[in-house]
Design a protein around this motif. Structure first.
Motif, PDB file in Angstrom:
ATOM      1  N   GLU A  11       0.855  -1.391   0.025  1.00  0.00           N
ATOM      2  CA  GLU A  11      -0.036   0.266   0.059  1.00  0.00           C
ATOM      3  C   GLU A  11       0.753   1.162  -0.053  1.00  0.00           C
ATOM      4  O   GLU A  11       0.579   2.241  -0.743  1.00  0.00           O
ATOM      5  CB  GLU A  11      -0.835  -0.013   1.305  1.00  0.00           C
ATOM      6  CG  GLU A  11      -1.980  -0.981   1.176  1.00  0.00           C
ATOM      7  CD  GLU A  11      -3.034  -1.073   2.490  1.00  0.00           C
ATOM      8  OE1 GLU A  11      -2.478  -0.193   3.312  1.00  0.00           O
ATOM      9  OE2 GLU A  11      -3.931  -2.132   2.485  1.00  0.00           O
ATOM     10  N   LEU A  12       1.915   1.393   0.677  1.00  0.00           N
ATOM     11  CA  LEU A  12       2.792   2.361   0.948  1.00  0.00           C
ATOM     12  C   LEU A  12       3.668   2.690  -0.447  1.00  0.00           C
ATOM     13  O   LEU A  12       3.853   3.661  -0.701  1.00  0.00           O
ATOM     14  CB  LEU A  12       3.664   2.357   1.955  1.00  0.00           C
ATOM     15  CG  LEU A  12       3.238   2.446   3.582  1.00  0.00           C
ATOM     16  CD1 LEU A  12       4.346   2.292   4.454  1.00  0.00           C
ATOM     17  CD2 LEU A  12       2.740   3.995   3.426  1.00  0.00           C
ATOM     18  N   GLU A  13       4.064   1.299  -1.036  1.00  0.00           N
ATOM     19  CA  GLU A  13       4.544   1.426  -2.384  1.00  0.00           C
ATOM     20  C   GLU A  13       3.802   2.036  -3.503  1.00  0.00           C
ATOM     21  O   GLU A  13       4.150   2.767  -4.411  1.00  0.00           O
ATOM     22  CB  GLU A  13       5.225  -0.090  -2.598  1.00  0.00           C
ATOM     23  CG  GLU A  13       6.370  -0.454  -1.986  1.00  0.00           C
ATOM     24  CD  GLU A  13       6.698  -1.858  -2.069  1.00  0.00           C
ATOM     25  OE1 GLU A  13       7.715  -2.347  -1.912  1.00  0.00           O
ATOM     26  OE2 GLU A  13       5.864  -2.575  -2.592  1.00  0.00           O
ATOM     27  N   GLY A  14       2.433   1.490  -3.359  1.00  0.00           N
ATOM     28  CA  GLY A  14       1.659   2.063  -4.152  1.00  0.00           C
ATOM     29  C   GLY A  14       1.293   3.903  -4.052  1.00  0.00           C
ATOM     30  O   GLY A  14       1.198   4.509  -5.101  1.00  0.00           O
ATOM     31  N   LYS A  15       1.278   4.255  -2.949  1.00  0.00           N
ATOM     32  CA  LYS A  15       1.122   5.726  -2.592  1.00  0.00           C
ATOM     33  C   LYS A  15       2.575   6.407  -3.073  1.00  0.00           C
ATOM     34  O   LYS A  15       2.403   7.322  -3.716  1.00  0.00           O
ATOM     35  CB  LYS A  15       1.037   5.927  -0.956  1.00  0.00           C
ATOM     36  CG  LYS A  15      -0.287   5.444  -0.688  1.00  0.00           C
ATOM     37  CD  LYS A  15      -0.257   5.924   1.063  1.00  0.00           C
ATOM     38  CE  LYS A  15      -1.707   5.420   1.530  1.00  0.00           C
ATOM     39  NZ  LYS A  15      -1.841   5.424   2.797  1.00  0.00           N
ATOM     40  N   LEU A  16       3.530   5.668  -3.013  1.00  0.00           N
ATOM     41  CA  LEU A  16       4.808   6.150  -3.308  1.00  0.00           C
ATOM     42  C   LEU A  16       4.846   6.575  -5.065  1.00  0.00           C
ATOM     43  O   LEU A  16       5.228   7.669  -5.540  1.00  0.00           O
ATOM     44  CB  LEU A  16       6.044   5.358  -3.230  1.00  0.00           C
ATOM     45  CG  LEU A  16       7.435   5.893  -3.651  1.00  0.00           C
ATOM     46  CD1 LEU A  16       8.008   7.197  -3.257  1.00  0.00           C
ATOM     47  CD2 LEU A  16       8.475   4.917  -3.280  1.00  0.00           C
ATOM     48  N   VAL A  17       4.309   5.590  -5.736  1.00  0.00           N
ATOM     49  CA  VAL A  17       4.172   5.791  -7.200  1.00  0.00           C
ATOM     50  C   VAL A  17       3.346   6.820  -7.634  1.00  0.00           C
ATOM     51  O   VAL A  17       3.594   7.599  -8.574  1.00  0.00           O
ATOM     52  CB  VAL A  17       3.717   4.209  -7.807  1.00  0.00           C
ATOM     53  CG1 VAL A  17       3.367   4.549  -9.066  1.00  0.00           C
ATOM     54  CG2 VAL A  17       4.731   3.123  -7.525  1.00  0.00           C
ATOM     55  N   GLU A  18       2.231   6.831  -6.972  1.00  0.00           N
ATOM     56  CA  GLU A  18       1.181   7.875  -7.069  1.00  0.00           C
ATOM     57  C   GLU A  18       1.735   9.130  -6.830  1.00  0.00           C
ATOM     58  O   GLU A  18       1.547  10.162  -7.723  1.00  0.00           O
ATOM     59  CB  GLU A  18      -0.037   7.639  -6.037  1.00  0.00           C
ATOM     60  CG  GLU A  18      -0.877   6.615  -6.592  1.00  0.00           C
ATOM     61  CD  GLU A  18      -1.948   6.447  -5.629  1.00  0.00           C
ATOM     62  OE1 GLU A  18      -2.341   7.071  -4.616  1.00  0.00           O
ATOM     63  OE2 GLU A  18      -2.659   5.252  -5.611  1.00  0.00           O
ATOM     64  N   MET A  19       2.473   9.285  -5.955  1.00  0.00           N
ATOM     65  CA  MET A  19       3.188  10.678  -5.454  1.00  0.00           C
ATOM     66  C   MET A  19       4.010  10.848  -6.630  1.00  0.00           C
ATOM     67  O   MET A  19       4.151  12.303  -7.149  1.00  0.00           O
ATOM     68  CB  MET A  19       3.918  10.646  -4.174  1.00  0.00           C
ATOM     69  CG  MET A  19       4.361  11.940  -3.686  1.00  0.00           C
ATOM     70  SD  MET A  19       5.372  11.529  -2.131  1.00  0.00           S
ATOM     71  CE  MET A  19       3.951  11.205  -1.171  1.00  0.00           C
ATOM     72  N   LYS A  20       4.813  10.044  -7.273  1.00  0.00           N
ATOM     73  CA  LYS A  20       5.851  10.368  -8.176  1.00  0.00           C
ATOM     74  C   LYS A  20       5.227  10.627  -9.556  1.00  0.00           C
ATOM     75  O   LYS A  20       5.456  11.780 -10.012  1.00  0.00           O
ATOM     76  CB  LYS A  20       6.733   9.439  -8.379  1.00  0.00           C
ATOM     77  CG  LYS A  20       7.825   8.871  -7.283  1.00  0.00           C
ATOM     78  CD  LYS A  20       8.827   7.813  -7.673  1.00  0.00           C
ATOM     79  CE  LYS A  20       9.805   7.597  -6.476  1.00  0.00           C
ATOM     80  NZ  LYS A  20      10.589   6.312  -6.791  1.00  0.00           N
ATOM     81  N   GLN A  21       4.157  10.038  -9.842  1.00  0.00           N
ATOM     82  CA  GLN A  21       3.294  10.251 -10.949  1.00  0.00           C
ATOM     83  C   GLN A  21       2.556  11.707 -10.954  1.00  0.00           C
ATOM     84  O   GLN A  21       2.745  12.748 -11.915  1.00  0.00           O
ATOM     85  CB  GLN A  21       2.159   9.393 -11.125  1.00  0.00           C
ATOM     86  CG  GLN A  21       2.896   7.853 -11.773  1.00  0.00           C
ATOM     87  CD  GLN A  21       1.705   6.928 -11.756  1.00  0.00           C
ATOM     88  OE1 GLN A  21       0.562   7.319 -11.154  1.00  0.00           O
ATOM     89  NE2 GLN A  21       1.961   5.751 -12.355  1.00  0.00           N
ATOM     90  N   LEU A  22       2.245  12.159  -9.874  1.00  0.00           N
ATOM     91  CA  LEU A  22       1.634  13.365  -9.566  1.00  0.00           C
ATOM     92  C   LEU A  22       2.693  14.549  -9.810  1.00  0.00           C
ATOM     93  O   LEU A  22       2.479  15.497 -10.521  1.00  0.00           O
ATOM     94  CB  LEU A  22       0.911  13.539  -8.018  1.00  0.00           C
ATOM     95  CG  LEU A  22       0.531  14.800  -7.761  1.00  0.00           C
ATOM     96  CD1 LEU A  22      -0.739  15.325  -8.437  1.00  0.00           C
ATOM     97  CD2 LEU A  22      -0.036  14.834  -6.263  1.00  0.00           C
ATOM     98  N   ALA A  23       3.976  14.347  -9.258  1.00  0.00           N
ATOM     99  CA  ALA A  23       5.033  15.292  -9.397  1.00  0.00           C
ATOM    100  C   ALA A  23       5.517  15.634 -10.919  1.00  0.00           C
ATOM    101  O   ALA A  23       5.585  16.600 -11.157  1.00  0.00           O
ATOM    102  CB  ALA A  23       6.350  14.704  -8.674  1.00  0.00           C
ATOM    103  N   GLU A  24       5.466  14.361 -11.780  1.00  0.00           N
ATOM    104  CA  GLU A  24       5.693  14.602 -12.940  1.00  0.00           C
ATOM    105  C   GLU A  24       4.777  15.386 -13.761  1.00  0.00           C
ATOM    106  O   GLU A  24       4.804  16.177 -14.772  1.00  0.00           O
ATOM    107  CB  GLU A  24       5.791  13.042 -13.584  1.00  0.00           C
ATOM    108  CG  GLU A  24       7.233  12.440 -12.937  1.00  0.00           C
ATOM    109  CD  GLU A  24       7.263  11.014 -13.736  1.00  0.00           C
ATOM    110  OE1 GLU A  24       6.502  10.634 -14.655  1.00  0.00           O
ATOM    111  OE2 GLU A  24       8.148  10.186 -13.520  1.00  0.00           O
ATOM    112  N   SER A  25       3.306  15.018 -13.410  1.00  0.00           N
ATOM    113  CA  SER A  25       2.231  15.373 -14.384  1.00  0.00           C
ATOM    114  C   SER A  25       1.879  17.085 -13.867  1.00  0.00           C
ATOM    115  O   SER A  25       1.671  18.057 -14.905  1.00  0.00           O
ATOM    116  CB  SER A  25       0.790  14.686 -14.008  1.00  0.00           C
ATOM    117  OG  SER A  25       0.579  14.802 -12.752  1.00  0.00           O
TER     118      SER A  25
END
Length: 315
Positions: A11-25
């Motif tokens: 779950e935390l790894e999923g949040k990390l991926v979402e955070m990185k994607q948000l930063a890029e977009s």
């Protein structure tokens, strides 16, 4: 694939991926938050995997992505020639073996092999060997002795096959004969439990000068599920059974039933197979170098004494 106790990490790894994607977009700088979350994930991983229960280690030993016998053989040898059949009944696909070379030294590899998918699992009989599998293993042991080549055994089985046909063809006799003959082998023998080590199915190829276990494996006379079904008439108590059986590598080392434990990557051997292959290869070379300095007669006597000292006899 993740196990139940790994879900908080996932779950935390999923949040990390979402955070990185948000930063890029959005072009927003969240580097500090990313670093903080990465540290939190690493801490959670360490806390989780360094404090596993016995049942959780059993689950890791069965992880479907975990390396199997042939994965190790093909990745640690420069070449491998598989040898088939027991010259009596047939070729048991649950037991594999043949000659392979590590850094110029030829040795015999033998072990149980599981399958990755339904078709392979059926072909490999889920890693449960029939009598002909144990007789094939013994044929390969004797061949190694004939050509004076050391033996490396990989153990990963939920048990010997318990079917009627196996009993008719002498399952108990085949395992007992292997145990007897392995005590007298003149060449060095290293046995490594890489997954499950259940009952006589494991012991039938596990008599060696050095018996080692990977960190997240188990070795016991019975599986937690079977123990639970016998004692409680239900599989629901498998976790309690695992605790009572004391079947982990640490337990076995504490009881003096194995000679050493081989470290795995954090999270299990499947998390970093390449690292695991190199670690196992290095350990095999180290153990063989030490065993080569001992005469065959002395090795046999030490082997017999080691297993004879296990347990207590009260008259």
């Amino acid at each position: 694939m993740s196990l139940e106790f790994e879900q908080p990490i996932v779950e935390l790894e999923g949040k990390l991926v979402e955070m990185k994607q948000l930063a890029e977009s959005s072009q927003v700088d969240v580097s500090d938050a990313v670093k903080s979350l990465e540290k939190k994930i690493q801490k959670l991983r360490e806390d989780t995997y360094k404090n596993l229960t016995r049942w959780q280690r059993v689950q890791l030993s069965r992880h479907p992505e975990r390396p199997y016998t042939l994965d190790y053989i093909y990745n640690i040898t420069d070449d491998f020639i598989e040898i088939h059949g027991d010259r009596t009944v047939k070729d048991d696909k649950a037991m594999v073996g043949g000659f392979g070379t590590i850094d110029g030294q030829t040795m015999m590899f033998v072990g149980q092999q599981k399958g990755r998918n339904t078709k392979q699992r059926q072909m490999r009989n889920f890693g449960m060997a029939n009598p002909e599998g144990y007789r094939k293993a013994l044929r390969l042991f004797r061949m190694a002795e004939k050509f004076e080549k050391p033996i490396v055994v990989f153990i990963d089985t939920p048990g010997a096959y318990p079917g009627f046909e196996a009993e008719e063809r002498g399952q108990g006799e085949a395992i007992a004969r292997n145990i007897k003959e392995m005590f007298m082998l003149k060449v060095p023998v290293i046995c490594i439990i890489i997954g499950e080590g259940a009952s006589g199915g494991a012991l039938g190829i596990a008599i060696g000068d050095k018996v080692l276990m990977l960190e997240n494996t188990w070795y016991s006379v019975i599986s937690p599920e079977s123990c639970s079904s016998i004692l409680w008439r239900s599989w629901d108590y498998k976790e309690q059974a695992a605790e009572a059986l004391k079947l982990t590598a640490d337990d076995m080392k504490g009881f003096g039933l194995i000679d050493g434990i081989i470290e795995e990557p954090l999270g299990g051997a499947h998390r970093d197979p390449s690292w695991m292959y190199e670690t196992l290869k290095s350990r095999i070379k180290k153990e063989l170098k030490a065993l080569d300095e001992i005469s065959s007669g002395e090795r046999i006597n030490m082997r017999i004494e080691k297993f004879s000292d296990m347990g207590e006899v009260v008259e």
